[in-house]
Design a protein around this motif. Structure first.
Motif, PDB file in Angstrom:
ATOM      1  N   ILE A   1      17.556 -16.916  10.399  1.00 44.52           N
ATOM      2  CA  ILE A   1      18.386 -15.874  10.752  1.00 44.52           C
ATOM      3  C   ILE A   1      18.976 -15.881  12.195  1.00 44.52           C
ATOM      4  N   SER A   2      19.969 -15.132  12.160  1.00 47.25           N
ATOM      5  CA  SER A   2      20.506 -14.605  13.618  1.00 47.25           C
ATOM      6  C   SER A   2      20.792 -13.516  13.910  1.00 47.25           C
ATOM      7  N   TYR A   3      20.851 -13.084  15.200  1.00 45.64           N
ATOM      8  CA  TYR A   3      21.076 -11.764  15.563  1.00 45.64           C
ATOM      9  C   TYR A   3      21.747 -11.602  17.096  1.00 45.64           C
ATOM     10  N   ASN A   4      22.146 -10.302  17.295  1.00 43.29           N
ATOM     11  CA  ASN A   4      22.499 -10.340  18.785  1.00 43.29           C
ATOM     12  C   ASN A   4      21.412  -9.661  19.458  1.00 43.29           C
ATOM     13  N   ASP A   5      21.140 -10.131  20.758  1.00 38.47           N
ATOM     14  CA  ASP A   5      20.115  -9.618  21.577  1.00 38.47           C
ATOM     15  C   ASP A   5      21.009  -9.492  22.874  1.00 38.47           C
ATOM     16  N   LYS A   6      20.149  -8.832  23.916  1.00 32.13           N
ATOM     17  CA  LYS A   6      20.648  -8.737  25.480  1.00 32.13           C
ATOM     18  C   LYS A   6      19.940  -9.719  26.149  1.00 32.13           C
ATOM     19  N   ASN A   7      20.642 -10.091  27.410  1.00 28.74           N
ATOM     20  CA  ASN A   7      19.871 -10.941  28.224  1.00 28.74           C
ATOM     21  C   ASN A   7      18.827  -9.993  28.889  1.00 28.74           C
TER      22      ASN A   7
ATOM     23  N   GLU B   1       6.032 -22.349  15.052  1.00 26.64           N
ATOM     24  CA  GLU B   1       4.720 -22.142  15.629  1.00 26.64           C
ATOM     25  C   GLU B   1       4.200 -20.907  15.001  1.00 26.64           C
ATOM     26  N   LYS B   2       2.614 -21.132  15.294  1.00 32.46           N
ATOM     27  CA  LYS B   2       1.940 -19.920  14.859  1.00 32.46           C
ATOM     28  C   LYS B   2       1.956 -18.505  15.738  1.00 32.46           C
ATOM     29  N   PHE B   3       2.439 -18.711  16.752  1.00 28.61           N
ATOM     30  CA  PHE B   3       2.701 -17.659  17.841  1.00 28.61           C
ATOM     31  C   PHE B   3       4.249 -17.607  18.316  1.00 28.61           C
ATOM     32  N   TYR B   4       4.671 -16.430  18.483  1.00 35.51           N
ATOM     33  CA  TYR B   4       6.106 -16.219  19.157  1.00 35.51           C
ATOM     34  C   TYR B   4       6.252 -15.540  20.478  1.00 35.51           C
ATOM     35  N   GLN B   5       6.864 -16.325  21.367  1.00 38.21           N
ATOM     36  CA  GLN B   5       7.077 -15.753  22.453  1.00 38.21           C
ATOM     37  C   GLN B   5       8.558 -15.309  22.606  1.00 38.21           C
ATOM     38  N   ASP B   6       8.894 -14.176  22.814  1.00 39.26           N
ATOM     39  CA  ASP B   6      10.275 -13.525  22.719  1.00 39.26           C
ATOM     40  C   ASP B   6      10.844 -13.745  24.231  1.00 39.26           C
ATOM     41  N   PRO B   7      11.860 -14.500  24.060  1.00 39.67           N
ATOM     42  CA  PRO B   7      12.322 -14.779  25.698  1.00 39.67           C
ATOM     43  C   PRO B   7      13.288 -13.659  25.919  1.00 39.67           C
TER      44      PRO B   7
END
Length: 233
Positions: A83-89, A150-156
């Motif tokens: 999927i894709s989505y808009n995020d902010k820097n 990955e089993k864990f996700y780091q949201d940048p």
């Protein structure tokens, strides 16, 4: 009168038991899976790409008539997509403008799934060959999830907040199921089957974007197109 009704009930149950037949087998299902994603235009969630998945397990067909069966079983199935989505820097980078960025996220989940469907069979269209049509639903429970492999996700875009990938997916999935195929009698009790099926997820799977990131009205649902190949014994 009570004895008469009791006798009729016993006779009906005996007739049903006599005509009932249970067929058990195994099935493998390579599939094309994807995620249907929606949200308001601010975040603009969308489906980007599908993935190849595999599933398989036990078939149990309980016939209550010559051409009618209740079909269930227990399957291990793979689902997911990108999927894709808009995020902010992230605001913690000095001098970074708050322009939106487009983010892709690949979600892959394994489920234990139990279908509850009705199979309708035609009479023989060719020697030892019958068509079937399948309609119903299924209940699935996720047992493993990976985000971007990955089993864990780091949201940048959330101060590198780390979460378990399994926490991103709702604890249950319910699907509408529609299928069709052909069965071929190989022996007295052995049959080969081949068919196609569509599994449409009805439950919003998102447990991350609204709960953790504070996005609004995000909906993510499963879709599966499967090739069903099996044997019954």
């Amino acid at each position: 009168m009570k004895r008469l009704f009791l006798s009729l009930a016993v006779l009906a149950a005996s007739a049903t038991a006599a005509s009932a037949q249970v067929e058990i087998g195994i099935k493998i299902s390579p599939a094309i899976t994807s995620l249907r994603a929606e949200s308001p235009s601010a975040t603009a969630f969308a489906s980007e790409s599908s993935k190849l998945s595999f599933g398989g397990g036990l078939i149990v067909d309980y016939f209550f008539g010559e051409n009618y069966a209740f079909s269930t079983g227990l399957f291990l199935t793979g689902k997911g997509g990108t999927i894709s989505y808009n995020d902010k820097n992230p605001p913690y980078l000095p001098g970074t403008p708050q322009a939106g960025v487009r983010v892709n996220q690949k979600i892959a989940t394994q489920y234990l799934e139990v279908p509850a469907t009705i199979k309708l069979f035609t009479n023989e269209l060719a020697p030892a060959t019958r068509l079937y049509f399948q309609l119903g639903g299924s209940l699935a429970v996720p047992i493993a999830t990976r985000i971007n492999g990955e089993k864990f996700y780091q949201d940048p875009y959330d101060n590198n907040n780390e979460t378990s990938a399994s926490d991103h997916v709702f604890d249950i999935d319910i699907n509408a199921l529609l299928g069709a195929g052909v069965e071929y009698q190989l022996g007295r009790s052995t049959k080969a089957l081949a068919g196609i099926s569509y599994h449409r997820g009805l439950v919003d799977l998102d447990r991350y974007f609204e709960k953790t990131r504070g996005f609004t009205d995000v909906t993510i649902k499963n879709s599966v197109f499967a090739l069903d190949l099996g044997m019954k014994f």
